[in-house]
Enzyme design. Structure first.
Site, mmCIF file in Angstrom:
data_model
loop_
_atom_site.group_PDB
_atom_site.id
_atom_site.type_symbol
_atom_site.label_atom_id
_atom_site.label_comp_id
_atom_site.label_asym_id
_atom_site.label_seq_id
_atom_site.Cartn_x
_atom_site.Cartn_y
_atom_site.Cartn_z
ATOM 1 N N HIS A 178 -5.096 22.640 0.907
ATOM 2 C CA HIS A 178 -4.515 21.478 1.492
ATOM 3 C C HIS A 178 -2.909 21.842 1.814
ATOM 4 O O HIS A 178 -2.428 21.935 3.091
ATOM 5 C CB HIS A 178 -4.362 20.359 0.860
ATOM 6 N N GLU A 194 -2.289 22.873 -6.418
ATOM 7 C CA GLU A 194 -2.406 23.993 -5.478
ATOM 8 C C GLU A 194 -1.183 25.056 -5.610
ATOM 9 O O GLU A 194 -1.405 25.924 -5.536
ATOM 10 C CB GLU A 194 -2.738 23.533 -3.861
ATOM 11 N N ARG A 241 5.195 -6.973 -5.382
ATOM 12 C CA ARG A 241 5.545 -7.643 -3.851
ATOM 13 C C ARG A 241 4.457 -8.638 -3.518
ATOM 14 O O ARG A 241 3.292 -8.229 -3.681
ATOM 15 C CB ARG A 241 5.999 -6.576 -3.058
ATOM 16 N N ARG A 274 15.850 -4.456 -7.415
ATOM 17 C CA ARG A 274 15.091 -5.806 -7.379
ATOM 18 C C ARG A 274 15.586 -6.931 -8.071
ATOM 19 O O ARG A 274 15.118 -7.880 -7.883
ATOM 20 C CB ARG A 274 13.667 -5.456 -7.864
#
Length: 275
Positions: free
Chosen positions: A18, A88, A176, A230
């Site tokens: 990847h 990887e 949320r 928050r």
């Protein structure tokens, strides 16, 4: 019949399936931002760099910061893709990972633009559960934490240290509302419960990176800039370059720690050893 179950899915064993980098493409230490666009903002702080790969969400560049070899690989959003990057990159020789991201603060007194240096993480993501039992701790490496703190101090940036919560979703998993006001069970109490437990911030990758690195005996840490609080409801995309510079300097300091350890014949750096 020949058993091929442990063979790579990529016909080229030298290059990650990847991330598409090989052993000669990256330094021993790699910064892990989520957003591929953040790679340019990180490398702008370095002495010089070269982009060595870009496949899917994984964009990689290698260069130097204050003469220390360093690389960066973007991971995309979330722990599954971050885990692939760690897997990887570890296979091509990387031994140090520093997550560089953004987060939401959940304690009062944490301003937008401040940094949060993770000492450990609540594993509310499912990726690390596929590696190890759920009560295994997601702990940041002590050397990485020390280097990040020293870097923030030297740069004069405001920072906080403590426990991070890593979620698998941006909406329901972080308390949320979802589409059309949907609320997941317990979401209305989630942030308050974490705040009461002295958790400092919420993001989506740190706990998987820390857990996997620990399982493999590798070194990992995390530093995030506060984009939202928050508690106060404040939100701004601020502090990104501070996190990037702190992480880059931390890699330089970790390289110096490794030199000091070799000179002292020590297995671990500690506060009794000078930087």
């Amino acid at each position: 019949m020949t058993d091929t179950s442990d063979k790579s899915e990529d016909p080229n064993d030298e290059v990650g399936y990847h991330v598409e980098v090989g052993p000669d493409d990256v330094a021993d230490a790699v910064l892990l931002p989520g957003n591929p666009e953040r790679v340019d903002k990180i490398t702008a702080l370095w002495d010089g760099h070269e982009e060595v790969a870009h496949h899917r969400e994984y964009r990689t560049a290698t260069g130097t910061y204050d003469d220390a070899p360093i690389s960066v690989t973007s991971t995309g959003i979330g722990s599954p893709s971050a885990a692939i990057a760690v897997e990887e990159l570890a296979r091509v020789g990387v031994d140090t990972f520093i997550r560089v991201g953004s987060c939401g603060a959940i304690q009062p007194g944490m301003d937008v633009g401040d940094l949060v240096i993770t000492t450990g993480a609540v594993r509310q993501e499912g990726t690390s559960d596929e590696y190890v039992r759920e009560d295994y701790p997601a702990a940041a490496d002590g050397e990485a934490v020390s280097a990040l703190i020293a870097a923030a101090e030297r740069l004069g940036y405001d920072y906080h240290t403590g426990v991070t919560m890593s979620a698998d979703s941006f909406y329901a998993g972080q308390g949320r509302p979802g589409f059309e006001g949907f609320e997941a069970a317990g979401s209305d109490e989630l942030v308050a419960e974490l705040r009461d437990a002295n958790v400092k911030n919420i993001e989506m990758e740190a706990s998987a990176i820390l857990t996997i690195a620990n399982v493999y005996g590798l070194r990992a840490g995390a530093v995030c800039s506060v984009y939202a609080n928050r508690v106060t409801g404040e939100f701004r995309t601020e502090g990104e370059s501070r996190a990037a510079e702190t992480a880059s300097l931390a890699v330089k300091l970790l390289a110096r720690m490794d030199e000091v350890k070799r000179e002292a014949g020590a297995d671990r750096w500690h506060a009794g050893l000078s930087l």
